[in-house]
Design an enzyme around this catalytic site. Structure first.
Site, PDB file in Angstrom:
ATOM      1  N   ARG A 262       0.848  -1.130   0.001  1.00 35.89           N
ATOM      2  CA  ARG A 262      -0.016   0.020  -0.010  1.00 35.89           C
ATOM      3  C   ARG A 262       1.126   1.177   0.070  1.00 35.89           C
ATOM      4  NH1 ARG A 262      -4.633  -1.621   4.469  1.00 35.89           N
ATOM      5  NH2 ARG A 262      -5.304  -3.584   3.269  1.00 35.89           N
ATOM      6  N   ARG A 277       2.584   1.093  10.383  1.00 34.21           N
ATOM      7  CA  ARG A 277       2.141   1.455   9.064  1.00 34.21           C
ATOM      8  C   ARG A 277       2.994   1.564   7.863  1.00 34.21           C
ATOM      9  NH1 ARG A 277      -2.669   3.636   8.300  1.00 34.21           N
ATOM     10  NH2 ARG A 277      -3.108   4.480  10.474  1.00 34.21           N
ATOM     11  N   GLU A 349      -6.304  -0.769  15.528  1.00 31.01           N
ATOM     12  CA  GLU A 349      -6.942  -1.688  14.603  1.00 31.01           C
ATOM     13  C   GLU A 349      -5.965  -2.743  14.256  1.00 31.01           C
ATOM     14  OE1 GLU A 349      -7.991  -1.885  10.027  1.00 31.01           O
ATOM     15  OE2 GLU A 349      -7.998  -0.035  10.647  1.00 31.01           O
ATOM     16  N   SER A 352     -10.270  -5.849  10.182  1.00 27.95           N
ATOM     17  CA  SER A 352     -11.554  -5.123   9.743  1.00 27.95           C
ATOM     18  C   SER A 352     -12.523  -6.340   9.130  1.00 27.95           C
ATOM     19  CB  SER A 352     -11.496  -4.066   8.967  1.00 27.95           C
ATOM     20  OG  SER A 352     -11.097  -2.733   9.526  1.00 27.95           O
ATOM     21  N   ARG A 391       1.196  -6.008  12.623  1.00 23.75           N
ATOM     22  CA  ARG A 391       0.544  -5.301  13.947  1.00 23.75           C
ATOM     23  C   ARG A 391       0.383  -6.610  14.862  1.00 23.75           C
ATOM     24  NH1 ARG A 391      -3.553  -0.529  12.381  1.00 23.75           N
ATOM     25  NH2 ARG A 391      -2.342   0.254  10.792  1.00 23.75           N
TER      26      ARG A 391
END
Length: 430
Positions: A262, A277, A349, A352, A391
């Site tokens: 990403r 990130r 987070e 999801s 994560r």
């Protein structure tokens, strides 16, 4: 993508749902474009019928030897042929415009989703586990003494620039063990089908799951035209792209461990330290393909699959339902799992889990044949992280950290680490 027939039948409901997303009403513009498109199609079909009729009359005039009428009809056929071609081109252009408009509109939230503008309006469903009382001030993952030798940001930056990391030694093995543990848990306990997929995909595949055309800047494209996947959701969901599936083959439940890429275009300045990130990371992704009736049941099941990973790793977490203003583009409902990170003193987070209804299926033209026959229907799709590996590594390191700089590791990982139970302050497993 949205069903134009549903917008025609209830434009007010469509606009009301968009308003919950914080968007202006669009139905009138959409229906105006749709009416123009349909009128052009009728016009082309009428001209085609006139062309066909004149073509038959040409033959009759020639048979009668009526040269003047033959010549007049021949010119009329040529004109009608040109008119039909022009009208069909105009209809195709209007159809493409309508498709582009529908492609750029997010999915409509379920009625049960809480209204809100951003993450502050999300609603907590439940919590599991109690954050540990350390007896000392816990630090972030990259500050733990035993982690520093195995988490090399400087070399990664030399190789690739910012937002990359090189993992080494015990930390690298722990990262690999986490992914293996997650896959094994999902395959053996949750009965998901293990799948290994490409990380380079065609543009149609990115369009099918909603990454394109709206979010192209968030992903990477090669010079040859392939796209690097931001998640294995793209490959797993598109396994049914263009297919007509027998109902007996549903639900189809898959899981894949993959590299993900990403650009993080919209996150400038956020989480710039550590590996929270990154441009390149690993994720274990779950995807379900199901029918029109069982989507919400499957969503609850998938959420529990993700929660089971955190519970097995003894990581405190909370499950929240995202409000209308915080949901992703393709979702009708999303549950976020947020894991406790003591170094940040907050939940972050880590998964999801989204139910998309037939939104992605319409983009992919993926359908199933109902039991007992009947008209094919679009499948319903779901996706969820099970979990983000990097994560999860952060959470294991921060929650298990000790005052001397070592890290106690969850018992579920011991068999994957050759019996090692801790990461020493020297960065070695022991």
């Amino acid at each position: 993508m949205h069903d134009i027939r549903a917008i025609r039948e209830n434009p007010q409901a469509f606009d009301t749902a968009l308003a919950r997303r914080g968007l202006e009403a669009m139905s009138q513009d959409i229906l105006s474009l749709d009416s123009e498109r349909r009128a052009k199609i009728v016009e082309a079909e009428t001209a085609q019928a006139e062309q066909n009729k004149a073509s038959k009359e040409v033959g009759a005039a020639k048979g009668r030897g009526d040269e003047a009428e033959f010549e007049r009809l021949r010119k009329l056929v040529a004109k009608k042929k040109a008119d039909v071609a022009r009208m069909q081109t105009e209809a195709a252009e209007l159809d493409a415009q309508l498709r582009d408009v529908l492609m750029g509109i997010p999915n409509l939230p379920l009625d049960s989703i809480p209204d809100g503008q951003d993450e502050e309006d999300n609603v907590e469903l439940h919590r599991w586990g109690t954050p540990r009382n350390f007896g000392f001030a816990p630090v972030e993952h990259f500050e733990i003494a035993g982690v520093r030798p195995g988490m090399d940001f400087e070399t990664a930056a030399k190789l690739s620039g910012s937002r990359f990391v090189m993992l080494k030694g015990g930390v690298a093995r722990l990262h690999r063990a986490l992914a293996q543990f997650m896959i094994d848990l999902h395959v053996t306990r949750h009965d998901l089908e293990e799948t290994w997929t490409p990380v380079l995909v065609l543009e149609d595949m990115m369009t099918g799951t909603g990454q394109l055309p709206k979010f192209g800047e968030d992903s990477y494209q090669t010079r040859e035209g392939w796209w690097l996947i931001p998640t294995a959701e793209v490959t797993l969901t598109n396994t049914v792209h263009g297919d007509l599936i027998d109902h007996a083959r549903l639900p189809r439940r898959m899981v894949a461990h993959s590299q993900c890429f990403r650009s993080e275009a919209g996150s400038a300045g956020r989480d710039t330290t550590g590996m929270l990130r990154q441009h390149q990371f690993e994720k274990v992704e779950m995807v379900s393909i199901t029918d029109t009736e069982t989507g919400m049941e499957e969503h609850a099941r998938m959420t529990s699959c993700a929660e089971a990973v955190l519970e097995a790793l003894e990581l405190p977490y909370r499950t929240i339902v995202l409000c209308t203003g915080d949901m992703g583009f393709g979702a009708r409902i999303t549950h976020d799992l947020e894991v406790w990170l003591p170094g940040q003193n907050q939940y972050r987070e880590i998964s999801s889990v989204s139910y998309c209804g037939d939104f992605q299926a319409r983009r992919m033209n993926a359908r199933y044949r109902p039991e007992g026959g009947g008209k094919p229907e679009f499948v319903h799709t779901l996706n969820g992280s099970g979990l983000a590996v990097g994560r999860c590594l952060i959470a294991v390191l921060e929650n298990g950290q000790q005052e001397d700089g070592s890290v106690d590791l969850p018992s579920a990982l011991h068999p994957y680490l050759g019996g090692a139970t801790r990461l020493g302050a020297d960065g070695k497993l022991a």
